[in-house]
Structures are given as structure tokens and as C-alpha cells.
Scaffold this active site. Structure first.
Site, mmCIF file in Angstrom:
data_model
loop_
_atom_site.group_PDB
_atom_site.id
_atom_site.type_symbol
_atom_site.label_atom_id
_atom_site.label_comp_id
_atom_site.label_asym_id
_atom_site.label_seq_id
_atom_site.Cartn_x
_atom_site.Cartn_y
_atom_site.Cartn_z
ATOM 1 N N TYR A 1 0.848 -1.201 0.000
ATOM 2 C CA TYR A 1 0.000 0.000 0.000
ATOM 3 C C TYR A 1 0.883 1.250 0.000
ATOM 4 O O TYR A 1 1.548 1.550 0.998
ATOM 5 C CB TYR A 1 -0.924 0.027 1.227
ATOM 6 C CG TYR A 1 -1.880 -1.151 1.345
ATOM 7 C CD1 TYR A 1 -2.178 -1.971 0.258
ATOM 8 C CD2 TYR A 1 -2.505 -1.439 2.561
ATOM 9 C CE1 TYR A 1 -3.052 -3.048 0.384
ATOM 10 C CE2 TYR A 1 -3.388 -2.513 2.690
ATOM 11 C CZ TYR A 1 -3.644 -3.309 1.590
ATOM 12 O OH TYR A 1 -4.518 -4.374 1.717
ATOM 13 N N GLY B 1 -17.775 0.934 0.061
ATOM 14 C CA GLY B 1 -18.624 2.095 0.376
ATOM 15 C C GLY B 1 -20.050 1.929 -0.090
ATOM 16 O O GLY B 1 -20.948 2.610 0.414
ATOM 17 N N PHE B 2 -20.288 1.007 -1.027
ATOM 18 C CA PHE B 2 -21.631 0.885 -1.609
ATOM 19 C C PHE B 2 -22.698 0.645 -0.530
ATOM 20 O O PHE B 2 -23.785 1.233 -0.563
ATOM 21 C CB PHE B 2 -21.678 -0.256 -2.646
ATOM 22 C CG PHE B 2 -22.986 -0.320 -3.365
ATOM 23 C CD1 PHE B 2 -23.211 0.451 -4.496
ATOM 24 C CD2 PHE B 2 -24.036 -1.107 -2.889
ATOM 25 C CE1 PHE B 2 -24.439 0.430 -5.141
ATOM 26 C CE2 PHE B 2 -25.267 -1.134 -3.523
ATOM 27 C CZ PHE B 2 -25.466 -0.370 -4.655
ATOM 28 N N GLY C 1 -24.866 3.177 1.354
ATOM 29 C CA GLY C 1 -25.986 3.849 0.683
ATOM 30 C C GLY C 1 -25.649 5.272 0.274
ATOM 31 O O GLY C 1 -26.509 6.022 -0.182
HETATM 32 N N1 LIG Z 1 -6.187 -8.616 1.515
HETATM 33 C C1 LIG Z 1 -6.508 -7.927 0.453
HETATM 34 O O1 LIG Z 1 -6.260 -8.319 -0.697
HETATM 35 C C2 LIG Z 1 -7.210 -6.612 0.628
HETATM 36 C C3 LIG Z 1 -7.849 -5.974 -0.444
HETATM 37 C C4 LIG Z 1 -8.501 -4.774 -0.206
HETATM 38 C C5 LIG Z 1 -8.513 -4.222 1.054
HETATM 39 N N2 LIG Z 1 -7.849 -4.856 2.075
HETATM 40 C C6 LIG Z 1 -7.836 -4.303 3.441
HETATM 41 O O2 LIG Z 1 -9.173 -4.156 3.859
HETATM 42 C C7 LIG Z 1 -9.402 -2.818 4.258
HETATM 43 C C8 LIG Z 1 -10.816 -2.438 3.977
HETATM 44 O O3 LIG Z 1 -11.094 -2.528 2.586
HETATM 45 P P1 LIG Z 1 -11.838 -1.329 1.905
HETATM 46 O O4 LIG Z 1 -11.087 -0.091 2.231
HETATM 47 O O5 LIG Z 1 -12.101 -1.690 0.510
HETATM 48 O O6 LIG Z 1 -13.196 -1.371 2.802
HETATM 49 P P2 LIG Z 1 -14.626 -0.755 2.687
HETATM 50 O O7 LIG Z 1 -14.931 -0.232 4.041
HETATM 51 O O8 LIG Z 1 -15.539 -1.741 2.077
HETATM 52 O O9 LIG Z 1 -14.500 0.448 1.668
HETATM 53 C C9 LIG Z 1 -13.881 1.654 1.987
HETATM 54 C C10 LIG Z 1 -14.631 2.745 1.260
HETATM 55 O O10 LIG Z 1 -15.949 2.813 1.792
HETATM 56 C C11 LIG Z 1 -16.181 4.090 2.323
HETATM 57 N N3 LIG Z 1 -16.923 3.921 3.581
HETATM 58 C C12 LIG Z 1 -16.636 3.104 4.618
HETATM 59 N N4 LIG Z 1 -17.551 3.245 5.589
HETATM 60 C C13 LIG Z 1 -18.425 4.193 5.166
HETATM 61 C C14 LIG Z 1 -19.568 4.800 5.731
HETATM 62 N N5 LIG Z 1 -20.011 4.453 6.935
HETATM 63 N N6 LIG Z 1 -20.228 5.730 4.993
HETATM 64 C C15 LIG Z 1 -19.799 6.078 3.766
HETATM 65 N N7 LIG Z 1 -18.709 5.546 3.174
HETATM 66 C C16 LIG Z 1 -18.029 4.618 3.862
HETATM 67 C C17 LIG Z 1 -14.828 4.700 2.573
HETATM 68 O O11 LIG Z 1 -14.956 6.087 2.464
HETATM 69 P P3 LIG Z 1 -13.816 7.130 2.913
HETATM 70 O O12 LIG Z 1 -12.499 6.531 2.531
HETATM 71 O O13 LIG Z 1 -14.151 8.338 2.134
HETATM 72 O O14 LIG Z 1 -13.965 7.330 4.364
HETATM 73 C C18 LIG Z 1 -14.014 4.107 1.443
HETATM 74 O O15 LIG Z 1 -14.212 4.832 0.256
HETATM 75 C C19 LIG Z 1 -8.357 -2.004 3.490
HETATM 76 O O16 LIG Z 1 -8.132 -0.762 4.106
HETATM 77 C C20 LIG Z 1 -7.173 -2.924 3.544
HETATM 78 O O17 LIG Z 1 -6.511 -2.791 4.781
HETATM 79 C C21 LIG Z 1 -7.232 -6.042 1.879
#
Ligand SMILES: NC(=O)c1ccc[n+]([C@@H]2O[C@H](COP(=O)([O-])OP(=O)(O)OC[C@H]3O[C@@H](n4cnc5c(N)ncnc54)[C@H](OP(=O)(O)O)[C@@H]3O)[C@@H](O)[C@H]2O)c1
Length: 318
Positions: free
Chosen positions: A55, A199-200, A203
Site C-alpha cells: 500500500y 462504500g456501496f 448507501g
Molecule cells: N487482503 C486484500 O487483498 C485486501 C484488499 C482490499 C482491502 N484490504 C484491506 O481491507 C481494508 C478495507 O477494505 P476497503 O477499504 O475496501 O473497505 P470498505 O470499508 O468496504 O470500503 C472503503 C470505502 O468505503 C467508504 N466507507 C466506509 N464506511 C463508510 C460509511 N459508513 N459511509 C460512507 N462511506 C463509507 C470509505 O470512504 P472514505 O475513505 O471516504 O472514508 C471508502 O471509500 C483495506 O483498508 C485494507 O486494509 C485487503
């Protein structure tokens, strides 16, 4: 906050995915802001922080290490390595771990994951090397990411896995079939990445939203305008339960997975204070047997359009 076990590693029920501070979601917040948010999460009871060497080409580990340094021994840090070739495997893994430790400002990692297995290295071999790193005290436990039930069993027979980290949310349930049950059977924790489906599930994403730079939502099909439209029934269902429970769709989707499996730990990504409060606050939301059953029933009738694949994400580099 209540805790859960990833085998014998104790973590808060909801963790913090720190990737978005350096990678994957477009425009970045300042370093000061990122550190402030990570420390705020700790103050709110979050003790599980996830990063990876990949990252921001190491920048994320550096940031997470700096943010957590004042209370390093009270938190769990998970980081990951990609294996691109098979040569000098033990030396390769240990050197990469040493580089991660340096960036993380620490002398041990709680959870060391194999991020992907691009080199097709036999799981038993990696497991043996991870076992030696555990004996040396450089890591407390190890994990695999986006793995298969077969690879889990083969690796676990050599050095028991503490955790498997793969995508899991109401929009991506493919691992419910065999990976998650295998983890349950073998006493392995399951760390759910992208629990908010990028983030989907909050909502708050509109079909007219425009994503730029390295934002995965530019290329993953879940966010094409047609699929955002087609997936509205899922959001309507979440909204209905959120109103019923005086909560939000994001909280319902996290509470659902916490209710479903006692060994699943979501790690949402959050770059705003209000998201921390909303998502970490989901631990307060308890779904009754009936409510959980109704959500499960509703989900079984909803078709999901689009997904998140490594192949699509690779298009960001084209
Ligand atoms: N092992 C792997 O291959 C792999 C792959 C992907 C991710 N990861 C890990 O998993 C973690 C989480 O994945 P992800 O970041 O994709 O998770 P996620 O929480 O599904 O998506 C993050 C996105 O959702 C938004 N979001 C989260 N909560 C929200 C809420 N309550 N209201 C509105 N928007 C919201 C965030 O907005 P904002 O950023 O604007 O706050 C961001 O744009 C990563 O940080 C990483 O550490 C691992």
C-alpha cells in the site's frame, strides 16, 4: 469494545483497514489527518489495524507504524507480503518482513499474511517458513489472503493459520460456501476486507459519482452506473432494517456479519471522523434471531450485480 479471537490473537470486533490512507481510493488525506483518525479509532476501542507492504509502496506501513507507536503493545498490526517468485524463499520472506518491521517502527508483527500467491509457491513451504518466524518471535501468527479451502488446509497442517483475510460483505458472499466454514472448522479467524463493498453498502454512493486516480471504484464493475442502479434493492432492504433499528445501512451490514459468525472480524476503510463513529458504533447494534433471519431471507432473494476482482483492479495501471 468487545473482542474476538483470530485463533489466539485477540482483536476488537471491528478493526481498521488503513489502505485508503495511501492507496486504492483516490485523493489522499494529509498524513496528520490520517494519524489523527487512527489514534481516534484506538481511543474508541479499536485495537486491530491492517496494512500491507504494497500500500503506497511502503508508505502505509510507515504511517500506521507512526500512528500506533505510542500504544504499539496494546494493538494488533496485520501486514502482508506478495510472493512473486520462488527463489530463496525463506530469505526472501524474512528480508521483506524485516523491511516491513522497519517501516512499522516495531520489532514484531502480530499477523503476517501472504497477500497473494503469484509465484504459485506450495502452501506447505510458506507455512514452514512462517512457523520459523513465529519461533523467532518476529511474528505472532500468520495468515493467507484470497485463498482457497484447499490451500488453507494444506498450510494449516504445517503451521496453524491465525487468520484468513478475504473479501466479504453482503455483496460478496462467495466464501460462505467453503472458505469461511473451513476457517470455522479449523479454528482460524476470518478477517473481512471491503466489508462495506467499497462504500456501496453505506448507501451514500450515487450512480453519478465520478472516481479518479487509483480509486478502485473506477474499474470494479459494482460501481458501473447500470450496476449501481441494478443493486438498489439491496440498499432498499438495508434502509428498511436501518429505520427499524434506528441505525444506518452501514451499521446493519456490519452487525449482520458479526451476528452471522463469531470468528469473523470486519476491517472497514474510513477516512472521516463520522465514518469511524458510524462503523465502530455498529458493535452496539445487536440483531435478534428474528431480525437476523429476516435479513438472511431478504438477502437470499436479492441478486447482486458486479463484483471486485484483481483483474479489474489491474486495469487501473493501464
Ligand atoms: N487482503 C486484500 O487483498 C485486501 C484488499 C482490499 C482491502 N484490504 C484491506 O481491507 C481494508 C478495507 O477494505 P476497503 O477499504 O475496501 O473497505 P470498505 O470499508 O468496504 O470500503 C472503503 C470505502 O468505503 C467508504 N466507507 C466506509 N464506511 C463508510 C460509511 N459508513 N459511509 C460512507 N462511506 C463509507 C470509505 O470512504 P472514505 O475513505 O471516504 O472514508 C471508502 O471509500 C483495506 O483498508 C485494507 O486494509 C485487503
Amino acid at each position: 469494545m468487545r473482542t474476538r479471537k483470530l485463533r489466539d490473537i485477540e482483536v476488537s470486533e471491528i478493526g481498521y483497514g488503513c489502505m485508503g490512507f495511501s492507496h486504492g481510493y483516490g485523493a489522499l488525506p494529509s498524513k496528520e489527518d490520517a494519524i489523527r483518525l487512527i489514534r481516534m479509532a484506538y481511543e474508541m476501542g479499536c485495537t486491530h489495524f491492517d496494512t500491507a507492504e504494497g500500500y503506497g509502496a511502503g508508505a502505509n506501513e510507515d504511517l500506521v507504524g507512526e500512528a500506533l507507536a505510542p500504544f504499539r503493545h496494546k494493538v494488533t498490526i496485520g501486514t502482508k507480503l506478495h510472493l512473486y517468485h520462488h527463489e530463496n524463499l525463506a530469505q526472501q520472506i524474512e528480508e521483506r518482513l524485516d523491511a516491513s518491521l522497519k517501516r512499522l517502527h516495531t520489532d514484531y508483527v502480530d499477523l503476517y499474511y501472504q497477500h497473494r500467491n503469484e509465484a504459485g509457491v506450495p502452501p506447505e513451504e510458506v507455512a514452514g517458513i512462517m512457523g520459523k518466524l513465529i519461533q523467532k518471535g518476529k511474528i505472532c501468527g500468520w495468515g493467507q489472503s484470497m485463498t482457497t479451502a484447499e490451500e488453507i488446509r494444506r498450510a494449516n497442517a504445517v503451521t496453524p493459520l491465525s487468520a484468513v483475510q478475504s473479501e466479504y460483505s453482503m455483496m460478496e458472499r462467495m466464501f460462505e460456501k467453503d472458505v469461511i466454514p473451513t476457517c470455522g472448522e479449523l479454528g482460524i479467524g476470518f478477517v473481512a476486507f471491503s466489508p462495506m463493498a467499497s462504500g456501496f453498502l453505506s448507501g451514500k454512493c450515487q450512480k453519478t459519482d465520478v472516481y479518479t486516480g487509483d480509486d478502485v471504484r473506477r474499474v470494479i464493475t459494482r460501481f458501473s452506473p447500470e450496476n449501481v442502479e441494478a443493486n438498489q434493492p439491496l440498499l432498499l432492504m438495508l434502509q428498511r432494517f436501518a429505520e427499524q433499528k434506528h441505525s444506518t445501512p452501514a451499521q446493519i451490514s456490519l452487525a449482520w456479519m458479526l451476528r452471522k459468525y463469531g470468528f469473523v472480524v470486519p476491517i472497514p476503510g474510513m477516512r472521516r471522523e463520522e465514518r469511524l463513529k458510524e462503523n465502530l458504533g455498529a458493535v452496539e447494534l445487536v440483531l435478534s434471531e428474528n431480525e437476523f433471519g429476516e435479513i438472511e431471507q431478504a438477502l437470499s432473494n436479492i441478486v447482486i450485480y458486479g463484483n471486485r476482482t484483481d483483474e479489474d483492479i489491474a486495469k487501473l495501471r493501464e
